[in-house]
Design a protein around this motif. Structure first.
Motif, PDB file in Angstrom:
ATOM      1  N   ALA A  52       1.607  -3.988   0.978  1.00  0.00           N
ATOM      2  CA  ALA A  52       0.509  -3.576   1.850  1.00  0.00           C
ATOM      3  C   ALA A  52       0.479  -2.054   1.890  1.00  0.00           C
ATOM      4  O   ALA A  52       1.517  -1.408   1.988  1.00  0.00           O
ATOM      5  N   SER A  53      -0.718  -1.482   1.801  1.00  0.00           N
ATOM      6  CA  SER A  53      -0.862  -0.033   1.824  1.00  0.00           C
ATOM      7  C   SER A  53      -2.097   0.336   2.643  1.00  0.00           C
ATOM      8  O   SER A  53      -2.981  -0.490   2.866  1.00  0.00           O
ATOM      9  N   CYS A  54      -2.138   1.593   3.051  1.00  0.00           N
ATOM     10  CA  CYS A  54      -3.196   2.068   3.935  1.00  0.00           C
ATOM     11  C   CYS A  54      -3.652   3.449   3.472  1.00  0.00           C
ATOM     12  O   CYS A  54      -2.824   4.337   3.266  1.00  0.00           O
ATOM     13  N   VAL A  66      -2.024   8.455   1.773  1.00  0.00           N
ATOM     14  CA  VAL A  66      -1.813   7.018   1.620  1.00  0.00           C
ATOM     15  C   VAL A  66      -0.448   6.669   2.195  1.00  0.00           C
ATOM     16  O   VAL A  66       0.549   7.330   1.892  1.00  0.00           O
ATOM     17  N   VAL A  67      -0.414   5.655   3.051  1.00  0.00           N
ATOM     18  CA  VAL A  67       0.839   5.133   3.598  1.00  0.00           C
ATOM     19  C   VAL A  67       1.157   3.859   2.816  1.00  0.00           C
ATOM     20  O   VAL A  67       0.343   2.934   2.775  1.00  0.00           O
ATOM     21  N   TYR A  68       2.328   3.836   2.174  1.00  0.00           N
ATOM     22  CA  TYR A  68       2.716   2.698   1.334  1.00  0.00           C
ATOM     23  C   TYR A  68       4.244   2.667   1.260  1.00  0.00           C
ATOM     24  O   TYR A  68       4.918   3.423   1.994  1.00  0.00           O
ATOM     25  N   PHE A  69       4.807   1.800   0.408  1.00  0.00           N
ATOM     26  CA  PHE A  69       6.261   1.620   0.400  1.00  0.00           C
ATOM     27  C   PHE A  69       7.012   2.901   0.051  1.00  0.00           C
ATOM     28  O   PHE A  69       8.187   3.040   0.389  1.00  0.00           O
ATOM     29  N   GLY A  70       6.348   3.842  -0.626  1.00  0.00           N
ATOM     30  CA  GLY A  70       6.996   5.106  -0.978  1.00  0.00           C
ATOM     31  C   GLY A  70       6.727   6.227   0.006  1.00  0.00           C
ATOM     32  O   GLY A  70       7.243   7.334  -0.160  1.00  0.00           O
ATOM     33  N   ASN A  71       5.912   5.957   1.021  1.00  0.00           N
ATOM     34  CA  ASN A  71       5.572   6.945   2.053  1.00  0.00           C
ATOM     35  C   ASN A  71       5.301   6.159   3.332  1.00  0.00           C
ATOM     36  O   ASN A  71       4.183   5.725   3.577  1.00  0.00           O
ATOM     37  N   LEU A  72       6.355   5.928   4.104  1.00  0.00           N
ATOM     38  CA  LEU A  72       6.299   4.917   5.174  1.00  0.00           C
ATOM     39  C   LEU A  72       5.592   5.349   6.448  1.00  0.00           C
ATOM     40  O   LEU A  72       5.419   4.540   7.355  1.00  0.00           O
ATOM     41  N   LYS A  73       5.168   6.597   6.551  1.00  0.00           N
ATOM     42  CA  LYS A  73       4.360   6.959   7.712  1.00  0.00           C
ATOM     43  C   LYS A  73       3.448   8.132   7.389  1.00  0.00           C
ATOM     44  O   LYS A  73       3.745   8.936   6.494  1.00  0.00           O
ATOM     45  N   ASP A  97       5.834 -11.984   9.614  1.00  0.00           N
ATOM     46  CA  ASP A  97       5.240 -11.088   8.626  1.00  0.00           C
ATOM     47  C   ASP A  97       6.344 -10.370   7.852  1.00  0.00           C
ATOM     48  O   ASP A  97       7.302  -9.871   8.441  1.00  0.00           O
ATOM     49  N   ASN A  98       6.184 -10.301   6.534  1.00  0.00           N
ATOM     50  CA  ASN A  98       7.167  -9.621   5.686  1.00  0.00           C
ATOM     51  C   ASN A  98       6.952  -8.112   5.670  1.00  0.00           C
ATOM     52  O   ASN A  98       7.912  -7.357   5.531  1.00  0.00           O
ATOM     53  N   GLU A  99       5.708  -7.693   5.754  1.00  0.00           N
ATOM     54  CA  GLU A  99       5.383  -6.272   5.858  1.00  0.00           C
ATOM     55  C   GLU A  99       4.313  -6.101   6.917  1.00  0.00           C
ATOM     56  O   GLU A  99       3.382  -6.911   7.015  1.00  0.00           O
ATOM     57  N   ILE A 100       4.467  -5.048   7.718  1.00  0.00           N
ATOM     58  CA  ILE A 100       3.491  -4.756   8.781  1.00  0.00           C
ATOM     59  C   ILE A 100       3.165  -3.270   8.740  1.00  0.00           C
ATOM     60  O   ILE A 100       4.061  -2.422   8.659  1.00  0.00           O
ATOM     61  N   ILE A 101       1.883  -2.962   8.801  1.00  0.00           N
ATOM     62  CA  ILE A 101       1.453  -1.575   8.982  1.00  0.00           C
ATOM     63  C   ILE A 101       0.828  -1.477  10.370  1.00  0.00           C
ATOM     64  O   ILE A 101      -0.032  -2.282  10.730  1.00  0.00           O
ATOM     65  N   THR A 102       1.286  -0.513  11.162  1.00  0.00           N
ATOM     66  CA  THR A 102       0.739  -0.302  12.509  1.00  0.00           C
ATOM     67  C   THR A 102      -0.066   0.993  12.521  1.00  0.00           C
ATOM     68  O   THR A 102       0.281   1.968  11.855  1.00  0.00           O
ATOM     69  N   ILE A 103      -1.134   0.972  13.299  1.00  0.00           N
ATOM     70  CA  ILE A 103      -1.975   2.147  13.440  1.00  0.00           C
ATOM     71  C   ILE A 103      -2.216   2.408  14.922  1.00  0.00           C
ATOM     72  O   ILE A 103      -2.560   1.490  15.670  1.00  0.00           O
ATOM     73  N   ASP A 104      -1.973   3.636  15.349  1.00  0.00           N
ATOM     74  CA  ASP A 104      -2.207   4.055  16.732  1.00  0.00           C
ATOM     75  C   ASP A 104      -3.447   4.943  16.729  1.00  0.00           C
ATOM     76  O   ASP A 104      -3.401   6.105  16.330  1.00  0.00           O
ATOM     77  N   PHE A 105      -4.580   4.362  17.157  1.00  0.00           N
ATOM     78  CA  PHE A 105      -5.846   5.092  17.098  1.00  0.00           C
ATOM     79  C   PHE A 105      -5.839   6.337  17.981  1.00  0.00           C
ATOM     80  O   PHE A 105      -6.473   7.333  17.655  1.00  0.00           O
ATOM     81  N   SER A 106      -5.111   6.281  19.073  1.00  0.00           N
ATOM     82  CA  SER A 106      -5.091   7.424  19.998  1.00  0.00           C
ATOM     83  C   SER A 106      -4.363   8.625  19.402  1.00  0.00           C
ATOM     84  O   SER A 106      -4.559   9.752  19.848  1.00  0.00           O
TER      85      SER A 106
END
Length: 204
Positions: A52-54, A66-73, A97-106
């Motif tokens: 999973a990537s963002c 890009v946030v992904y397995f090589g750049n975790l935040k 869930d095996n992988e979770i990406i969280t996003i804090d809109f604030s």
């Protein structure tokens, strides 16, 4: 918020009590492939590595990071990845869930206007060959699910068979308010950078 959004639906992230969504998660749960032994005797598990990537963009649709397995935040910590799962569930579906990406809109930088989520099968396992693989996009944290507002079953969805990448959905800011577009479309891409390019060209 709508429960279990259909593909292509767009929703406002304002909640029923009038407040807006502060935190959202994208969780992926999947299983290893069971391989039958010679002449049907015995079986073994083949690890499956879904990623999973963002991707974060500004209002001009320029890629910021890009946030992904090589750049975790993300640079300011507003988007976080739980870490790379290289195998999937080896002992059957544990429901987690095996992988979770969280996003804090604030906490997102003010210049971020689009937050796109994509999924890639790192070793090229066809989504249709994985015993179970599901995505849920929900309000909450890695420890608590408050309300699910999109779900995709990619192991059993006929349109995902034959593909190794997909666009899950895009959060976007309109008139200062965050909304969500549930995309759920497989792409012909093989690698993360190609999938991000597809998002940039077609899904913002």
């Amino acid at each position: 918020m709508a429960i279990n959004l259909q593909k292509g639906q767009r929703i406002s992230l304002e909640k029923s009590n009038g407040s807006t969504l502060q935190q959202a998660c994208v969780g992926i749960n999947w299983g290893a492939i069971e391989k039958k032994g010679l002449f049907g005797f015995g079986s073994s598990k083949e690890a499956v590595d879904l990623d999973a990537s963002c991707a974060l963009y500004n209002e001009n649709k320029q890629l910021l990071e890009v946030v992904y397995f090589g750049n975790l935040k993300s640079k300011n910590g507003s988007v976080k990845h739980s870490g790379d799962d290289l195998t999937g569930d080896m002992g059957g579906d544990d429901g987690l869930d095996n992988e979770i990406i969280t996003i804090d809109f604030s906490q997102l930088d003010a210049n971020v206007n689009y937050v796109a989520f994509v999924l890639n099968s790192f070793r090229g396992h066809d989504f249709g060959t994985i015993p179970f693989a599901s995505i849920r996009i929900y309000e909450g944290t890695t420890k608590r699910v408050n309300e699910v507002f999109a779900k995709f079953d990619i192991a059993n969805g006929a349109n995902f068979a034959g593909h190794v990448s997909m666009v899950m959905g895009v959060f976007y800011k309109k008139n200062g308010e965050w909304k969500f577009n549930a995309i759920g479309e497989p792409t012909k891409d093989r690698k993360l950078e190609d999938t991000v390019r597809t998002v940039t060209q077609n899904y913002l």
